[in-house]
Design a protein around this motif. Sequence first.
Motif, PDB file in Angstrom:
ATOM      1  N   SER A 145       0.828  -1.210   0.000  1.00  0.00           N
ATOM      2  CA  SER A 145       0.000   0.000   0.000  1.00  0.00           C
ATOM      3  C   SER A 145       0.863   1.260   0.000  1.00  0.00           C
ATOM      4  CB  SER A 145      -0.922   0.003   1.220  1.00  0.00           C
ATOM      5  OG  SER A 145      -1.752  -1.136   1.235  1.00  0.00           O
ATOM      6  N   ALA A 146       1.943   1.225   0.786  1.00  0.00           N
ATOM      7  CA  ALA A 146       2.853   2.370   0.836  1.00  0.00           C
ATOM      8  C   ALA A 146       3.518   2.598  -0.516  1.00  0.00           C
ATOM      9  CB  ALA A 146       3.914   2.145   1.910  1.00  0.00           C
ATOM     10  N   SER A 147       3.839   1.524  -1.231  1.00  0.00           N
ATOM     11  CA  SER A 147       4.446   1.660  -2.560  1.00  0.00           C
ATOM     12  C   SER A 147       3.500   2.384  -3.510  1.00  0.00           C
ATOM     13  CB  SER A 147       4.812   0.280  -3.123  1.00  0.00           C
ATOM     14  OG  SER A 147       5.782  -0.358  -2.323  1.00  0.00           O
ATOM     15  N   TRP A 148       2.232   1.954  -3.538  1.00  0.00           N
ATOM     16  CA  TRP A 148       1.237   2.620  -4.398  1.00  0.00           C
ATOM     17  C   TRP A 148       1.118   4.104  -4.055  1.00  0.00           C
ATOM     18  CZ3 TRP A 148      -2.019   0.468  -8.269  1.00  0.00           C
ATOM     19  CH2 TRP A 148      -1.899  -0.919  -8.449  1.00  0.00           C
ATOM     20  N   LEU A 149       1.042   4.422  -2.753  1.00  0.00           N
ATOM     21  CA  LEU A 149       0.808   5.799  -2.322  1.00  0.00           C
ATOM     22  C   LEU A 149       2.033   6.687  -2.535  1.00  0.00           C
ATOM     23  CD1 LEU A 149      -1.032   7.858  -0.958  1.00  0.00           C
ATOM     24  CD2 LEU A 149      -0.178   7.049   1.260  1.00  0.00           C
ATOM     25  N   VAL A 150       3.210   6.219  -2.138  1.00  0.00           N
ATOM     26  CA  VAL A 150       4.429   7.032  -2.244  1.00  0.00           C
ATOM     27  C   VAL A 150       4.743   7.344  -3.699  1.00  0.00           C
ATOM     28  CG1 VAL A 150       6.933   6.996  -1.899  1.00  0.00           C
ATOM     29  CG2 VAL A 150       5.420   6.248  -0.064  1.00  0.00           C
ATOM     30  N   VAL A 151       4.648   6.343  -4.562  1.00  0.00           N
ATOM     31  CA  VAL A 151       4.942   6.573  -5.979  1.00  0.00           C
ATOM     32  C   VAL A 151       3.941   7.552  -6.587  1.00  0.00           C
ATOM     33  CG1 VAL A 151       5.139   5.486  -8.244  1.00  0.00           C
ATOM     34  CG2 VAL A 151       6.042   4.324  -6.236  1.00  0.00           C
TER      35      VAL A 151
END
Length: 314
Positions: A145-151
């Motif tokens: 989830s953090a990967s989707w949001l940060v990118v």
Amino acid sequence: MANYSQVIFFELIGFSKVPEKYNLVLAFTMFIVYSTALVVNGAVILLIFISHHLHQPMYIFIVNLALSDLLFDTITLPKFIAKYWFQAGRLSFFECFLQLFFVHWLGSLDSFLLMVMAGDRYVAICKPLRYSSIVTYRVTVVSCSASWLVVAILVLMVPLLVAQLSFPGQTQVYSCFCSASALMRSAYGDVMNTRQTILIVALYLLLVPLAIVLLSYAIIILKIHLSGSSGNWQKLFYTCTTHLLVLSLYFIPRVFIYIANYAKLVLPPDISTLILCIYSYLPHIANPIIYCLRTAEIKNTLRNLVRRSIGSAV
């Protein structure tokens, strides 16, 4: 900006040197590519979703990667196919910049997902006894989830920067979709500052995950080398070959493109478009096939489902 955007249209050019008589061949080829990617990625997502014993960290990463690839293809390929099949390659200002955002978001997301997958392999091989306590279901979901949001947050500046440039009312895009590099080629005025800023963002999104991936595998190889066990080398081969194949398909072409841009190597538009198509779409077909062929649990699950379907049909 509202008045400015209302009078601008972007026309996908694709392969400018290909004669019109080959339009249907190109359209059908890309339709086969899209259909194949849709089927194989959709099958992997569905297979992992319905099989509870596959609800494990590694397969959650695979689902996220397959979903990202499927969305990327769905956002870009139908319009590219329509350009050659129906001569409908025109996009409005907002359609082009919406596609621009998703292209850079989903394209960059893969590198972060591959990074967390490399971390998963590191823990699995270097700390096998603590794997279940370190790589928990919650940690896996949060990291994805953090990967989707940060990118998404980092990439948002790309369309915002490109939107500040001036474009002719009918802008030709020499690419298979709206990308920052393609749009900046057609923009008026000096785009050097915008180009440099976007290049820095792109290098960060590519090179930071790549560096972490290379570091994790270097540590894995060093640890196994120091152990001196042939059994551990076999474990490394069977555990990491799948991931390394995917990494090669994703990172090598992109690194080549960035080196070419840094060296100011000007490639013909059709060559750039061809390379873009290869590194954008080939991994999306190859990734799920590689995972299915190299992952015993997925193969066994698929085999059991086929046998069950045949048995119920009989």
